[in-house]
Design an enzyme around this catalytic site. Structure first.
Site, short mmCIF file in Angstrom:
data_model
loop_
_atom_site.label_atom_id
_atom_site.label_comp_id
_atom_site.label_asym_id
_atom_site.label_seq_id
_atom_site.Cartn_x
_atom_site.Cartn_y
_atom_site.Cartn_z
N LYS A 10 33.46 33.35 36.04
CA LYS A 10 32.65 32.09 36.08
C LYS A 10 33.74 30.86 36.07
CE LYS A 10 28.08 33.47 34.64
NZ LYS A 10 28.03 34.65 33.72
N LYS A 12 36.70 30.74 37.54
CA LYS A 12 37.26 30.56 38.80
C LYS A 12 36.08 29.80 39.55
CE LYS A 12 40.36 34.31 39.31
NZ LYS A 12 40.69 35.58 40.33
N ASP A 68 42.90 37.93 45.59
CA ASP A 68 43.51 38.69 44.87
C ASP A 68 45.04 38.38 44.65
OD1 ASP A 68 43.07 41.64 43.97
OD2 ASP A 68 45.06 41.92 45.14
N TYR A 150 50.88 37.85 32.92
CA TYR A 150 52.32 37.62 32.85
C TYR A 150 52.80 36.14 32.41
CZ TYR A 150 52.04 42.07 35.08
OH TYR A 150 51.87 43.63 35.32
P1 IMP Z 1 43.86 39.11 39.76
O1 IMP Z 1 43.69 39.56 41.27
O2 IMP Z 1 43.66 37.62 39.91
O3 IMP Z 1 42.64 39.74 39.15
O4 IMP Z 1 45.05 39.39 39.35
C1 IMP Z 1 45.64 40.56 39.25
C2 IMP Z 1 46.50 40.68 37.89
O5 IMP Z 1 47.79 39.81 38.28
C3 IMP Z 1 46.01 40.06 36.60
O6 IMP Z 1 45.57 41.09 36.07
C4 IMP Z 1 47.35 39.43 35.73
O7 IMP Z 1 47.78 40.56 35.15
C5 IMP Z 1 48.31 39.11 37.02
N1 IMP Z 1 47.89 37.64 37.18
C6 IMP Z 1 47.08 37.09 38.27
N2 IMP Z 1 46.97 35.68 38.30
C7 IMP Z 1 48.15 35.50 37.20
C8 IMP Z 1 48.44 34.27 36.67
O8 IMP Z 1 48.02 33.14 37.23
N3 IMP Z 1 49.29 34.50 35.57
C9 IMP Z 1 49.78 35.49 35.22
N4 IMP Z 1 49.20 36.53 35.57
C10 IMP Z 1 48.51 36.65 36.70
#
Ligand code: IMP
Length: 191
Positions: A10, A12, A68, A150
């Site tokens: 939500k 985002k 993603d 991270y």
């Molecule tokens: P998602 O596709 O946005 O769900 O991101 C996948 C994974 O990448 C997340 O579960 C985090 O481990 C990592 N990740 C995504 N965006 C970030 C960020 O802005 N900072 C740190 N880790 C991130």
């Protein structure tokens, strides 16, 4: 214009809606009756963004966008990449993921890395992709407690602080997701 954002986050949705002109309304998955887990089983970041956007457009008939993100480490040939969320296992735990990455880089001299976000937009029968990249390096240890994932071990280029030491606004201005979202919004403003 109504556009579904294929995310269950939500925060985002609010962020993006806030940046858009009032003529574009972001619609949640909940409000179109989509309560199932949308598959994201592609082997690339682009592929997953496309898979999620296409799922909603094909199954529910709405114009839609999905994002993603992955962390790509140069010395690991782009890993963890599309596996970033569950790098250290299905528990999807950020501390475990960071520890595994710090271990994998313990002997590495090259600690360069990048976050990559891809947004796939399905609009009026056409697909558009927007990519945002933030270059930086993986630190030796965790520092800071803002953000998520991270962030405590990623130091963006030109900064002496990790993402986890920056405010939301500071991170958003230079981050992968911020850059991809800005491109999406600039594109939507022309529609
Ligand atoms: P998602 O596709 O946005 O769900 O991101 C996948 C994974 O990448 C997340 O579960 C985090 O481990 C990592 N990740 C995504 N965006 C970030 C960020 O802005 N900072 C740190 N880790 C991130």
């Amino acid at each position: 214009m109504k556009l579904v954002f294929a995310t269950n986050n939500k925060h985002k949705i609010e962020e993006v809606q806030h940046m858009l002109p009032a003529s574009i309304e972001i619609v949640s998955l909940e409000s179109i009756g989509c309560f199932e887990d949308i598959p994201e089983t592609a082997d690339t970041i682009e592929g997953n963004a496309i898979m999620k956007a296409n799922y909603v457009t094909q199954k529910y008939g709405y114009d839609c966008f999905a994002d993603d993100t992955g962390l790509e480490v140069d010395a690991l040939n782009g890993e963890p990449g599309v596996f970033s969320a569950h790098y250290a296992g299905e528990q999807r735990n950020s501390d475990d993921n960071m520890n595994k990455l710090l271990d994998a880089l313990s002997a590495a001299s090259d600690r360069n890395a990048q976050f990559k976000t891809v947004i796939a937009l399905n609009l009026n029968g056409k697909q558009h992709l927007f990519t945002g990249i933030a270059r930086g390096e993986i630190t030796i240890e965790k520092t800071g407690n803002q953000g998520f994932g991270y962030d405590p071990i990623f130091k963006p280029q030109g900064f002496e602080l990790t993402f986890a030491q920056l405010s939301l606004e500071e991170k958003g201005a230079i981050s992968h997701r911020g850059k991809a979202t800005e491109q999406l919004i600039n594109f939507l403003k022309t529609k």
